[in-house]
Design an enzyme around this catalytic site. Structure first.
Site, PDB file in Angstrom:
ATOM      1  N   SER A 101      78.108  20.264  34.996  1.00 60.80           N
ATOM      2  CA  SER A 101      78.750  20.857  33.826  1.00 60.80           C
ATOM      3  C   SER A 101      80.223  20.510  33.891  1.00 60.80           C
ATOM      4  CB  SER A 101      78.568  22.380  33.801  1.00 60.80           C
ATOM      5  OG  SER A 101      79.373  22.958  32.787  1.00 60.80           O
ATOM      6  N   SER A 103      82.793  21.464  32.040  1.00 54.73           N
ATOM      7  CA  SER A 103      83.648  22.654  31.974  1.00 54.73           C
ATOM      8  C   SER A 103      83.347  23.632  33.096  1.00 54.73           C
ATOM      9  CB  SER A 103      83.455  23.361  30.629  1.00 54.73           C
ATOM     10  OG  SER A 103      82.150  23.941  30.548  1.00 54.73           O
ATOM     11  N   GLU A 235      78.667  12.490  17.565  1.00 55.48           N
ATOM     12  CA  GLU A 235      79.850  13.294  17.879  1.00 55.48           C
ATOM     13  C   GLU A 235      81.153  12.618  17.497  1.00 55.48           C
ATOM     14  OE1 GLU A 235      79.866  15.975  21.370  1.00 55.48           O
ATOM     15  OE2 GLU A 235      78.180  14.761  22.068  1.00 55.48           O
ATOM     16  N   HIS A 251      53.832   1.880  17.915  1.00 55.32           N
ATOM     17  CA  HIS A 251      52.579   2.606  17.727  1.00 55.32           C
ATOM     18  C   HIS A 251      52.699   3.699  16.672  1.00 55.32           C
ATOM     19  CE1 HIS A 251      50.372   0.846  21.204  1.00 55.32           C
ATOM     20  NE2 HIS A 251      51.605   0.612  21.612  1.00 55.32           N
ATOM     21  N   LYS A 345      78.690  27.758  19.031  1.00 55.40           N
ATOM     22  CA  LYS A 345      79.018  28.487  20.260  1.00 55.40           C
ATOM     23  C   LYS A 345      79.645  29.845  19.941  1.00 55.40           C
ATOM     24  CE  LYS A 345      79.629  24.588  23.441  1.00 55.40           C
ATOM     25  NZ  LYS A 345      80.580  23.857  24.301  1.00 55.40           N
TER      26      LYS A 345
END
Length: 352
Positions: A101, A103, A235, A251, A345
């Site tokens: 992670s 952060s 992003e 397929h 968030k």
């Protein structure tokens, strides 16, 4: 329009946070990340790991996907990237876990790492701080610099995984010198100061402008890279893009092209991401697919650089950074801004 991208002021006018600078520094970042990883000693254990789980989300999980692709090619231990609060039921004391992670505060990753610890896993952490660093006080941790978007920190988040996995015997040691030299060349060829006439990143960005890109990986690891291209376009350029893989797309998705012109007319664009060393069978699939979509979509082929698998993977990954940023410049959007994610968030935080 291509010549417009040769004007530094135009390219950087919507980039106040310096996303281009961060991308141009990627080769240096990979060198720094290797040095940081080599300061962390692999675990000395008698455990025979049956599998590996990498816990992460978004840009912090991309390294897990890429390492998994490397192990599929040159390893013998399966790897799963967990993008969830809950790790798979099979995770136990014979699982090696990585908690990634940027952060250090990603709620899904923190939940997954705690479960790995509760189940007796050996855990390595890669983070710049936050709650994950606090959780990892008694664990091996690669501490990486903070202060940039996770999607621009792939070197910091991926290279330590490769280094640790190699030193623990999960795959052969990569040719780091080849990787760094190749990335240096990519930066020179694709950067802002490289003229459009010899800059494939600028030229492809112009061709994708106003289009809906479909990113087709010509094989297993190439499909992982295609997913990275998709997320970078989403992003950085704020545009829709889709990813799929050969041979699976032959397929199902190939039939969808039958009426594609009724859905988006002339807005489709196919980018085939290739190694350049594919089998004749896979090359034939790409050729036949291009023939089938001719007249319905423009098709482009992008080939990896280098000899070693890690170099080929990261050269293709790196190209997506520049293309997505050039597209952001053409669309006039700030590549740093991720308002939709921030809104989500915030809304989730208000539920707590």
């Amino acid at each position: 329009m291509t010549e417009t991208l040769d004007t530094r002021e135009f390219v950087l006018r919507s980039d106040p946070s310096g996303m281009f600078s961060l991308s141009e520094a990627f080769p240096i970042q990979c060198r720094d990340a290797l040095a940081l990883a080599e300061n962390v000693e692999p675990l000395e254990t008698d455990r025979a790991y049956r599998n590996i789980v990498v816990c992460g989300m978004g840009g912090s999980a991309a390294g897990g996907d890429l390492l998994g692709a490397m192990l599929n090619e040159h390893g013998s231990t399966p790897l799963f990237t967990c993008r969830d609060y809950q790790v798979p039921n099979w995770v136990d004391e014979n699982t090696l876990a990585f908690g990634c992670s940027y952060s250090g505060n990603t709620e899904e990753t923190l939940s997954a790492v705690r479960q790995c610890l509760d189940r007796g896993c050996d855990v390595f952490c890669v983070t710049s701080g936050g709650a994950l660093a606090d959780l990892a006080r008694e664990l091996p941790v690669v501490s990486i610099p903070s202060g940039q978007p996770p999607r621009t920190a792939l070197g910091y988040l991926f290279v330590p995984l490769v280094s640790l996995a190699a030193r623990m015997g999960f795959h052969p040691e990569p040719d780091w010198n080849e990787l760094f030299a190749t990335l240096d060349g990519c930066m020179k060829d694709w950067g802002v100061d490289s003229a459009s006439r010899s800059n494939p990143a600028k030229r492809l960005a112009v061709r994708l402008y106003g289009k809906i890109p479909l990113l087709y990986g010509l094989g297993s690891w190439q499909s992982v890279v295609a997913s990275r291209w998709k997320s970078q376009l989403n992003e950085n350029a704020k545009c829709m893009a889709f990813a799929n893989a050969f041979p699976e797309l032959n397929h199902n998705e190939i039939v969808g092209w039958t009426l594609s012109e009724t859905q988006a007319s002339d807005q489709w664009a196919v980018v085939i991401l290739e190694d350049g060393q594919e089998s004749p069978r896979m090359q034939a699939r790409a050729r036949i697919t291009r023939d089938l979509v001719r007249g319905k979509a423009e098709t482009f082929t992008v080939t990896a650089r280098g000899e070693g698998l890690l170099t080929r993977m990261l050269s293709l990954v790196y190209l997506a950074d520049f293309i997505s940023l050039y597209l952001a410049a053409l669309y006039g959007v700030d590549p740093y801004e991720i308002a939709a994610i921030d809104t989500l968030k915030k809304a989730l935080a208000e539920l707590d």
